[in-house]
Design a protein around this motif. Structure first.
Motif, PDB file in Angstrom:
ATOM      1  N   MET A  97       1.053  -1.284  -0.390  1.00  0.00           N
ATOM      2  CA  MET A  97       0.217  -0.053   0.242  1.00  0.00           C
ATOM      3  C   MET A  97       1.470   1.174  -0.161  1.00  0.00           C
ATOM      4  O   MET A  97       1.660   1.210   0.896  1.00  0.00           O
ATOM      5  CB  MET A  97      -1.330  -0.205   1.144  1.00  0.00           C
ATOM      6  CG  MET A  97      -2.114  -0.918   1.264  1.00  0.00           C
ATOM      7  SD  MET A  97      -2.947  -0.915  -0.240  1.00  0.00           S
ATOM      8  CE  MET A  97      -3.465   0.139   0.614  1.00  0.00           C
ATOM      9  N   MET A  98       0.797   1.897  -1.205  1.00  0.00           N
ATOM     10  CA  MET A  98       1.466   3.209  -1.405  1.00  0.00           C
ATOM     11  C   MET A  98       0.294   4.404  -1.279  1.00  0.00           C
ATOM     12  O   MET A  98      -0.468   4.614  -2.141  1.00  0.00           O
ATOM     13  CB  MET A  98       2.569   2.684  -2.454  1.00  0.00           C
ATOM     14  CG  MET A  98       3.178   4.393  -2.606  1.00  0.00           C
ATOM     15  SD  MET A  98       2.480   6.195  -3.640  1.00  0.00           S
ATOM     16  CE  MET A  98       2.596   5.096  -4.602  1.00  0.00           C
ATOM     17  N   GLU A  99       1.352   5.709  -1.062  1.00  0.00           N
ATOM     18  CA  GLU A  99       0.453   6.603  -1.134  1.00  0.00           C
ATOM     19  C   GLU A  99       1.804   8.457  -0.713  1.00  0.00           C
ATOM     20  O   GLU A  99       2.999   7.582  -0.826  1.00  0.00           O
ATOM     21  CB  GLU A  99      -0.672   7.160  -0.108  1.00  0.00           C
ATOM     22  CG  GLU A  99       0.028   7.075   1.766  1.00  0.00           C
ATOM     23  CD  GLU A  99      -0.915   7.207   2.799  1.00  0.00           C
ATOM     24  OE1 GLU A  99      -1.251   8.399   2.718  1.00  0.00           O
ATOM     25  OE2 GLU A  99      -0.608   6.285   3.976  1.00  0.00           O
ATOM     26  N   TYR A 100       1.303   9.304  -1.622  1.00  0.00           N
ATOM     27  CA  TYR A 100       2.539  10.642  -1.195  1.00  0.00           C
ATOM     28  C   TYR A 100       1.687  11.319  -1.214  1.00  0.00           C
ATOM     29  O   TYR A 100       0.884  11.429  -1.243  1.00  0.00           O
ATOM     30  CB  TYR A 100       3.236   9.987  -3.315  1.00  0.00           C
ATOM     31  CG  TYR A 100       2.422  10.648  -4.416  1.00  0.00           C
ATOM     32  CD1 TYR A 100       2.301  11.963  -4.347  1.00  0.00           C
ATOM     33  CD2 TYR A 100       1.702   9.857  -5.320  1.00  0.00           C
ATOM     34  CE1 TYR A 100       1.094  12.603  -5.230  1.00  0.00           C
ATOM     35  CE2 TYR A 100       0.829  10.848  -5.535  1.00  0.00           C
ATOM     36  CZ  TYR A 100       0.606  11.240  -6.402  1.00  0.00           C
ATOM     37  OH  TYR A 100       0.058  11.611  -6.836  1.00  0.00           O
ATOM     38  N   ARG A 101       3.087  12.572  -0.545  1.00  0.00           N
ATOM     39  CA  ARG A 101       2.038  14.068  -0.845  1.00  0.00           C
ATOM     40  C   ARG A 101       3.064  15.051  -0.516  1.00  0.00           C
ATOM     41  O   ARG A 101       4.123  14.946  -0.876  1.00  0.00           O
ATOM     42  CB  ARG A 101       1.279  13.580   1.030  1.00  0.00           C
ATOM     43  CG  ARG A 101       3.050  14.349   1.760  1.00  0.00           C
ATOM     44  CD  ARG A 101       1.970  13.862   3.230  1.00  0.00           C
ATOM     45  NE  ARG A 101       3.342  13.806   4.972  1.00  0.00           N
ATOM     46  CZ  ARG A 101       2.752  14.754   5.709  1.00  0.00           C
ATOM     47  NH1 ARG A 101       2.251  15.175   5.607  1.00  0.00           N
ATOM     48  NH2 ARG A 101       3.676  14.760   6.479  1.00  0.00           N
ATOM     49  N   GLY A 102       2.711  16.207  -0.699  1.00  0.00           N
ATOM     50  CA  GLY A 102       3.863  16.976  -0.786  1.00  0.00           C
ATOM     51  C   GLY A 102       3.419  18.211   0.442  1.00  0.00           C
ATOM     52  O   GLY A 102       2.400  18.230   0.267  1.00  0.00           O
ATOM     53  N   VAL A 103       4.197  18.642   0.993  1.00  0.00           N
ATOM     54  CA  VAL A 103       4.115  19.808   2.069  1.00  0.00           C
ATOM     55  C   VAL A 103       5.044  21.602   1.634  1.00  0.00           C
ATOM     56  O   VAL A 103       5.940  21.543   0.702  1.00  0.00           O
ATOM     57  CB  VAL A 103       4.365  19.342   3.504  1.00  0.00           C
ATOM     58  CG1 VAL A 103       3.221  18.290   4.167  1.00  0.00           C
ATOM     59  CG2 VAL A 103       5.289  18.817   3.463  1.00  0.00           C
ATOM     60  N   PHE A 104       4.715  21.863   1.693  1.00  0.00           N
ATOM     61  CA  PHE A 104       5.476  23.115   1.565  1.00  0.00           C
ATOM     62  C   PHE A 104       6.537  23.003   2.601  1.00  0.00           C
ATOM     63  O   PHE A 104       6.360  23.008   4.468  1.00  0.00           O
ATOM     64  CB  PHE A 104       4.761  24.967   2.661  1.00  0.00           C
ATOM     65  CG  PHE A 104       3.755  25.119   1.428  1.00  0.00           C
ATOM     66  CD1 PHE A 104       3.723  25.689   0.449  1.00  0.00           C
ATOM     67  CD2 PHE A 104       2.475  25.064   1.540  1.00  0.00           C
ATOM     68  CE1 PHE A 104       3.620  26.189  -0.096  1.00  0.00           C
ATOM     69  CE2 PHE A 104       1.582  25.742   0.610  1.00  0.00           C
ATOM     70  CZ  PHE A 104       1.972  26.614  -0.406  1.00  0.00           C
ATOM     71  N   THR A 105       8.088  23.301   2.859  1.00  0.00           N
ATOM     72  CA  THR A 105       9.068  23.282   3.496  1.00  0.00           C
ATOM     73  C   THR A 105       8.614  23.727   4.896  1.00  0.00           C
ATOM     74  O   THR A 105       9.531  23.333   5.991  1.00  0.00           O
ATOM     75  CB  THR A 105      10.400  22.918   3.000  1.00  0.00           C
ATOM     76  OG1 THR A 105      10.356  22.474   1.847  1.00  0.00           O
ATOM     77  CG2 THR A 105      11.465  22.428   3.869  1.00  0.00           C
ATOM     78  N   THR A 106       8.733  24.809   4.698  1.00  0.00           N
ATOM     79  CA  THR A 106       8.752  25.963   6.144  1.00  0.00           C
ATOM     80  C   THR A 106       8.116  25.271   7.345  1.00  0.00           C
ATOM     81  O   THR A 106       8.709  25.348   8.456  1.00  0.00           O
ATOM     82  CB  THR A 106       8.983  27.598   6.208  1.00  0.00           C
ATOM     83  OG1 THR A 106       7.837  27.809   5.245  1.00  0.00           O
ATOM     84  CG2 THR A 106      10.118  27.639   4.857  1.00  0.00           C
ATOM     85  N   ASP A 107       6.544  25.327   7.165  1.00  0.00           N
ATOM     86  CA  ASP A 107       5.811  24.858   7.981  1.00  0.00           C
ATOM     87  C   ASP A 107       4.685  23.267   7.978  1.00  0.00           C
ATOM     88  O   ASP A 107       4.285  23.595   9.270  1.00  0.00           O
ATOM     89  CB  ASP A 107       5.332  26.199   7.905  1.00  0.00           C
ATOM     90  CG  ASP A 107       4.135  25.818   6.886  1.00  0.00           C
ATOM     91  OD1 ASP A 107       4.338  25.660   5.851  1.00  0.00           O
ATOM     92  OD2 ASP A 107       3.351  27.351   6.405  1.00  0.00           O
TER      93      ASP A 107
END
Length: 214
Positions: A97-107
């Protein structure tokens, strides 16, 4: 007399076909040959190249942003770009089972999350996360925003515009292969200048997009 072995160099391309950190002059040349006003330099270590890439062509590595190292509680400088996104993937098993994500690095504010997908791999997730981030930034008109990833494999697939996986297609992961096809088509039809930077986990700790499941 025996000739001394030539010391390995690493090459940073800030402005070229595909900006990034390259491990050979041949790879570097492919990004700058015929490219008007290409910006690139060579470095004697991979860490130095990564830091220089993050800092920018005309800027020295910043010493103002610091964090505590999880290994020995020492204070270390992090030349992290404020205007940046971090991406990561998580996979339970290989395949699994795989998932991925992206976030703002600073917060660490989450920008996107996809999955879970059945019968996936971590490398595929890392690649899809990179392309998702590029498409997101392209749509926003943010062509200068840095993207951090801790996957060299995903960076290589992106650079080559082709996924090289041994994963077998089946009914459970059919959607993943459809996403891979779409991602490959996107990078072949679009150009980007966003710096893609390898996150040095051993120096900076886990990437901000990490799922925290280790």
């Amino acid at each position: 007399m025996k000739s001394m072995a030539k010391k390995k160099k690493y090459y940073v391309v800030w402005d070229g076909v595909n900006p990034g950190v390259y491990h050979s002059w041949t790879e570097c040349q492919m990004q700058i040959k015929g490219y008007p006003k290409a910006k690139y330099k060579s470095y004697s270590s991979l860490d130095e190249a990564n830091d220089a890439y993050a800092a920018g062509y005309e800027q020295p590595v910043s010493k103002s942003r610091k964090t505590v190292s999880a290994k020995n509680n020492s204070i270390v400088a992090l030349p992290i770009e404020k205007d940046s996104i971090s991406v990561d993937a998580a996979c339970s098993g290989n395949p699994g089972m795989m998932e991925y994500r992206g976030v703002f690095t600073t917060d660490r504010t989450e920008i996107f999350r996809q999955g879970p997908f059945m019968d996936g791999t971590n490398n595929i997730g890392e690649f899809l996360a990179l392309v998702h981030a590029l498409a997101f930034l392209h749509k926003k008109g943010k062509g200068e925003t840095t993207i951090y990833t801790d996957s060299r494999t995903a960076m290589a697939w992106l650079r080559n515009k082709k996924v090289k996986t041994t994963l077998k297609k089946n009914a459970r992961n059919k959607i993943l292969f459809e996403l891979i096809d779409r991602a490959e088509k996107w990078i072949k039809l679009h150009t980007y200048k966003n710096p893609i930077v390898k996150w040095p986990t051993e120096k900076w700790g886990e990437i901000p997009a990490d799922f925290g499941r280790k």
